[in-house]
Design a protein around this motif. Structure first.
Motif, PDB file in Angstrom:
ATOM      1  N   LEU A  83      17.687  46.342  16.725  1.00  0.00           N
ATOM      2  CA  LEU A  83      18.440  47.283  17.558  1.00  0.00           C
ATOM      3  C   LEU A  83      19.943  47.118  17.328  1.00  0.00           C
ATOM      4  CD1 LEU A  83      16.489  46.910  20.924  1.00  0.00           C
ATOM      5  CD2 LEU A  83      16.560  48.946  19.486  1.00  0.00           C
ATOM      6  N   ALA A  84      20.367  45.867  17.237  1.00  0.00           N
ATOM      7  CA  ALA A  84      21.790  45.590  17.039  1.00  0.00           C
ATOM      8  C   ALA A  84      22.287  46.181  15.731  1.00  0.00           C
ATOM      9  CB  ALA A  84      22.030  44.082  17.056  1.00  0.00           C
ATOM     10  N   ALA A  85      21.427  46.200  14.716  1.00  0.00           N
ATOM     11  CA  ALA A  85      21.832  46.772  13.430  1.00  0.00           C
ATOM     12  C   ALA A  85      22.215  48.227  13.578  1.00  0.00           C
ATOM     13  CB  ALA A  85      20.697  46.629  12.415  1.00  0.00           C
ATOM     14  N   GLY A  86      21.459  48.967  14.375  1.00  0.00           N
ATOM     15  CA  GLY A  86      21.786  50.367  14.593  1.00  0.00           C
ATOM     16  C   GLY A  86      23.101  50.537  15.325  1.00  0.00           C
ATOM     17  N   ALA A  87      23.317  49.658  16.330  1.00  0.00           N
ATOM     18  CA  ALA A  87      24.541  49.746  17.117  1.00  0.00           C
ATOM     19  C   ALA A  87      25.771  49.345  16.308  1.00  0.00           C
ATOM     20  CB  ALA A  87      24.425  48.857  18.354  1.00  0.00           C
ATOM     21  N   ILE A  88      25.597  48.411  15.384  1.00  0.00           N
ATOM     22  CA  ILE A  88      26.730  47.907  14.600  1.00  0.00           C
ATOM     23  C   ILE A  88      26.974  48.729  13.330  1.00  0.00           C
ATOM     24  CG2 ILE A  88      27.658  45.934  13.330  1.00  0.00           C
ATOM     25  CD1 ILE A  88      25.893  44.143  15.132  1.00  0.00           C
ATOM     26  N   PHE A  89      25.917  48.917  12.551  1.00  0.00           N
ATOM     27  CA  PHE A  89      26.067  49.501  11.216  1.00  0.00           C
ATOM     28  C   PHE A  89      25.753  50.991  11.135  1.00  0.00           C
ATOM     29  CE2 PHE A  89      24.472  45.059  10.587  1.00  0.00           C
ATOM     30  CZ  PHE A  89      25.667  44.505  10.149  1.00  0.00           C
ATOM     31  N   GLY A  90      25.061  51.529  12.141  1.00  0.00           N
ATOM     32  CA  GLY A  90      24.605  52.907  12.047  1.00  0.00           C
ATOM     33  C   GLY A  90      23.225  52.962  11.408  1.00  0.00           C
ATOM     34  N   VAL A  91      22.623  54.136  11.363  1.00  0.00           N
ATOM     35  CA  VAL A  91      21.239  54.270  10.898  1.00  0.00           C
ATOM     36  C   VAL A  91      21.080  53.936   9.415  1.00  0.00           C
ATOM     37  CG1 VAL A  91      19.297  55.860  10.582  1.00  0.00           C
ATOM     38  CG2 VAL A  91      20.693  55.991  12.648  1.00  0.00           C
ATOM     39  N   LEU A  92      21.904  54.490   8.560  1.00  0.00           N
ATOM     40  CA  LEU A  92      21.722  54.316   7.113  1.00  0.00           C
ATOM     41  C   LEU A  92      21.902  52.867   6.687  1.00  0.00           C
ATOM     42  CD1 LEU A  92      21.250  55.461   4.320  1.00  0.00           C
ATOM     43  CD2 LEU A  92      23.696  56.009   4.170  1.00  0.00           C
ATOM     44  N   ILE A  93      23.071  52.311   6.908  1.00  0.00           N
ATOM     45  CA  ILE A  93      23.342  50.933   6.488  1.00  0.00           C
ATOM     46  C   ILE A  93      22.466  49.954   7.272  1.00  0.00           C
ATOM     47  CG2 ILE A  93      25.093  49.114   6.375  1.00  0.00           C
ATOM     48  CD1 ILE A  93      27.174  51.271   5.925  1.00  0.00           C
ATOM     49  N   GLY A  94      22.291  50.209   8.561  1.00  0.00           N
ATOM     50  CA  GLY A  94      21.455  49.335   9.385  1.00  0.00           C
ATOM     51  C   GLY A  94      20.036  49.264   8.880  1.00  0.00           C
ATOM     52  N   THR A  95      19.481  50.403   8.493  1.00  0.00           N
ATOM     53  CA  THR A  95      18.108  50.431   7.980  1.00  0.00           C
ATOM     54  C   THR A  95      17.989  49.654   6.677  1.00  0.00           C
ATOM     55  OG1 THR A  95      17.646  52.581   9.008  1.00  0.00           O
ATOM     56  CG2 THR A  95      16.256  51.929   7.161  1.00  0.00           C
ATOM     57  N   ILE A  96      18.958  49.826   5.792  1.00  0.00           N
ATOM     58  CA  ILE A  96      18.923  49.118   4.508  1.00  0.00           C
ATOM     59  C   ILE A  96      19.006  47.609   4.712  1.00  0.00           C
ATOM     60  CG2 ILE A  96      20.173  48.724   2.343  1.00  0.00           C
ATOM     61  CD1 ILE A  96      21.048  51.675   2.475  1.00  0.00           C
ATOM     62  N   VAL A  97      19.952  47.176   5.535  1.00  0.00           N
ATOM     63  CA  VAL A  97      20.141  45.735   5.774  1.00  0.00           C
ATOM     64  C   VAL A  97      18.908  45.130   6.432  1.00  0.00           C
ATOM     65  CG1 VAL A  97      21.491  44.028   7.030  1.00  0.00           C
ATOM     66  CG2 VAL A  97      22.648  45.933   5.925  1.00  0.00           C
ATOM     67  N   VAL A  98      18.403  45.774   7.476  1.00  0.00           N
ATOM     68  CA  VAL A  98      17.235  45.246   8.186  1.00  0.00           C
ATOM     69  C   VAL A  98      15.995  45.254   7.298  1.00  0.00           C
ATOM     70  CG1 VAL A  98      15.614  45.660  10.081  1.00  0.00           C
ATOM     71  CG2 VAL A  98      18.066  45.837  10.478  1.00  0.00           C
ATOM     72  N   SER A  99      15.828  46.310   6.521  1.00  0.00           N
ATOM     73  CA  SER A  99      14.650  46.426   5.663  1.00  0.00           C
ATOM     74  C   SER A  99      14.536  45.245   4.715  1.00  0.00           C
ATOM     75  CB  SER A  99      14.707  47.731   4.872  1.00  0.00           C
ATOM     76  OG  SER A  99      13.564  47.868   4.046  1.00  0.00           O
ATOM     77  N   PHE A 100      15.635  44.899   4.052  1.00  0.00           N
ATOM     78  CA  PHE A 100      15.586  43.787   3.103  1.00  0.00           C
ATOM     79  C   PHE A 100      15.581  42.431   3.807  1.00  0.00           C
ATOM     80  CE2 PHE A 100      16.859  47.143   0.201  1.00  0.00           C
ATOM     81  CZ  PHE A 100      16.132  46.830  -0.933  1.00  0.00           C
ATOM     82  N   ALA A 101      16.355  42.295   4.881  1.00  0.00           N
ATOM     83  CA  ALA A 101      16.407  41.024   5.602  1.00  0.00           C
ATOM     84  C   ALA A 101      15.055  40.687   6.222  1.00  0.00           C
ATOM     85  CB  ALA A 101      17.486  41.072   6.683  1.00  0.00           C
ATOM     86  N   SER A 102      14.418  41.679   6.825  1.00  0.00           N
ATOM     87  CA  SER A 102      13.120  41.437   7.464  1.00  0.00           C
ATOM     88  C   SER A 102      12.047  41.109   6.438  1.00  0.00           C
ATOM     89  CB  SER A 102      12.692  42.654   8.287  1.00  0.00           C
ATOM     90  OG  SER A 102      12.562  43.808   7.473  1.00  0.00           O
ATOM     91  N   THR A 103      12.074  41.792   5.301  1.00  0.00           N
ATOM     92  CA  THR A 103      11.067  41.530   4.266  1.00  0.00           C
ATOM     93  C   THR A 103      11.268  40.164   3.624  1.00  0.00           C
ATOM     94  OG1 THR A 103      10.927  43.898   3.787  1.00  0.00           O
ATOM     95  CG2 THR A 103      10.007  42.398   2.157  1.00  0.00           C
ATOM     96  N   ILE A 104      12.512  39.796   3.353  1.00  0.00           N
ATOM     97  CA  ILE A 104      12.791  38.479   2.773  1.00  0.00           C
ATOM     98  C   ILE A 104      12.416  37.380   3.760  1.00  0.00           C
ATOM     99  CG2 ILE A 104      14.636  36.920   2.013  1.00  0.00           C
ATOM    100  CD1 ILE A 104      16.020  39.382   0.806  1.00  0.00           C
ATOM    101  N   GLY A 105      12.792  37.558   5.031  1.00  0.00           N
ATOM    102  CA  GLY A 105      12.428  36.565   6.043  1.00  0.00           C
ATOM    103  C   GLY A 105      10.929  36.445   6.196  1.00  0.00           C
ATOM    104  N   ALA A 106      10.229  37.573   6.206  1.00  0.00           N
ATOM    105  CA  ALA A 106       8.774  37.562   6.319  1.00  0.00           C
ATOM    106  C   ALA A 106       8.132  36.855   5.131  1.00  0.00           C
ATOM    107  CB  ALA A 106       8.247  38.995   6.422  1.00  0.00           C
ATOM    108  N   THR A 107       8.683  37.100   3.955  1.00  0.00           N
ATOM    109  CA  THR A 107       8.131  36.473   2.746  1.00  0.00           C
ATOM    110  C   THR A 107       8.371  34.965   2.752  1.00  0.00           C
ATOM    111  OG1 THR A 107       8.524  38.525   1.514  1.00  0.00           O
ATOM    112  CG2 THR A 107       8.117  36.526   0.227  1.00  0.00           C
ATOM    113  N   LEU A 108       9.516  34.526   3.258  1.00  0.00           N
ATOM    114  CA  LEU A 108       9.777  33.087   3.375  1.00  0.00           C
ATOM    115  C   LEU A 108       8.772  32.439   4.331  1.00  0.00           C
ATOM    116  CD1 LEU A 108      13.686  32.934   3.536  1.00  0.00           C
ATOM    117  CD2 LEU A 108      12.202  32.235   1.645  1.00  0.00           C
TER     118      LEU A 108
END
Length: 218
Positions: free
Chosen positions: A75-100
Motif C-alpha cells: 500500500l505504501a508503494a502506491g502512496a509514495i511512488f504512484g501506480v506505475l513505479i510502485g507496481t514495478i518496484v513491488v513486483s520485483f521486490a516481492s518476487t525476489i523476497g519470495a524466492t529467497l
C-alpha cells in the motif's frame, strides 16, 4: 541436520526474534505510515533513487524472512511512488523476497520432509511435476492463501526455482496492481479490511481457478 543448516536456522530465528522483541512491527502499520507519509513522500521527491532502493531492500528482507508487513508495504508503494513505479518496484521486490524464502526453506527442510514423508508426498510430487506451474499460478492469484505459506510449502515440492520465480512474478502481478492502486488512496482508508471486498475476493478466486480449468479443457 548439518552444521551450516543449523547456523542459518539460528540466524533466521534470531532476526525474527529481534523483530518481535524490539517491536519493529509497529513501524509497519497503517497508522504509522499515514503519520509519516508526508515526510516520506518529500524525501522521495528529493531523493527518488535512494528512496526506491531503501524501500526495495526493506520489502525483500520482510518477505524473505516471512515477517508480517507486506500488505502495508505494498500500500505504501502506491502512496509514495504512484501506480506505475510502485507496481514495478513491488513486483520485483516481492518476487525476489519470495524466492529467497523459497530457497531457504528448500535448503533447510526439503530433504528431511521428502525423506520422512516419502510415500505420502509421492502423488503430490507427481502432480507438481506435471501441473506445478498452474497450481502455483492459481495460488498466487487468490489472496486467501497466505503469501509466506505458499513460499515455504512450495519449496518442499520438486518445482524448479526458475519456474517458481517467473510464475510468482506473473501470478502476483494482478494483485500487486490492485493493492498499489489502493495505496494511492491510503489516506482515506480506515483499515486494511476496506481493500478486501467480497466482490474483489470473488474476482481473484475466479482468476485463480481459470488456468486450472483451461488446462483441463485443453
Amino acid at each position: 541436520m548439518k552444521t551450516s543448516k543449523l547456523i542459518l536456522l539460528a540466524i533466521i530465528a534470531i532476526l525474527i526474534t529481534i523483530f518481535f522483541i524490539v517491536d519493529l512491527q509497529q513501524y509497519l502499520s497503517l497508522e504509522n505510515f499515514q503519520a509519516w507519509r508526508t515526510d516520506i513522500v518529500n524525501f522521495y521527491e528529493a531523493h527518488p533513487w535512494q528512496t526506491a532502493l531503501i524501500y526495495f531492500a526493506i520489502y525483500v528482507v520482510v518477505t524473505g524472512l516471512s515477517l508480517p508487513g507486506a500488505t502495508i508495504l505494498t500500500l505504501a508503494a502506491g502512496a509514495i511512488f504512484g501506480v506505475l513505479i510502485g507496481t514495478i518496484v513491488v513486483s520485483f521486490a516481492s518476487t525476489i523476497g519470495a524466492t529467497l524464502a523459497f530457497l531457504v526453506s528448500r535448503y533447510l527442510f526439503k530433504d528431511f520432509v521428502q525423506e520422512r514423508f516419502k510415500s505420502q508426498l509421492a502423488p503430490i510430487n507427481r502432480g507438481v511435476e506435471k501441473d506445478g506451474a498452474f497450481y502455483l499460478f492459481a495460488l498466487r492469484l487468490v489472496p486467501a492463501f497466505p503469501f509466506f505459506v505458499i513460499n515455504l510449502v512450495m519449496a518442499l515440492t520438486p518445482i524448479k526455482t526458475w519456474t517458481f520465480f517467473w510464475v510468482s512474478q506473473v501470478g502476483m502481478f494482478a494483485g500487486t496492481i490492485v493493492y498499489v492502486n489502493a495505496g494511492t488512496q491510503i489516506g482515506q482508508l480506515e483499515s486494511l479490511g476496506g481493500i478486501l471486498s467480497p466482490a474483489l475476493l470473488s474476482s481473484f478466486v475466479l482468476l485463480g481457478i481459470f488456468p486450472l480449468i483451461a488446462k483441463k479443457v485443453l
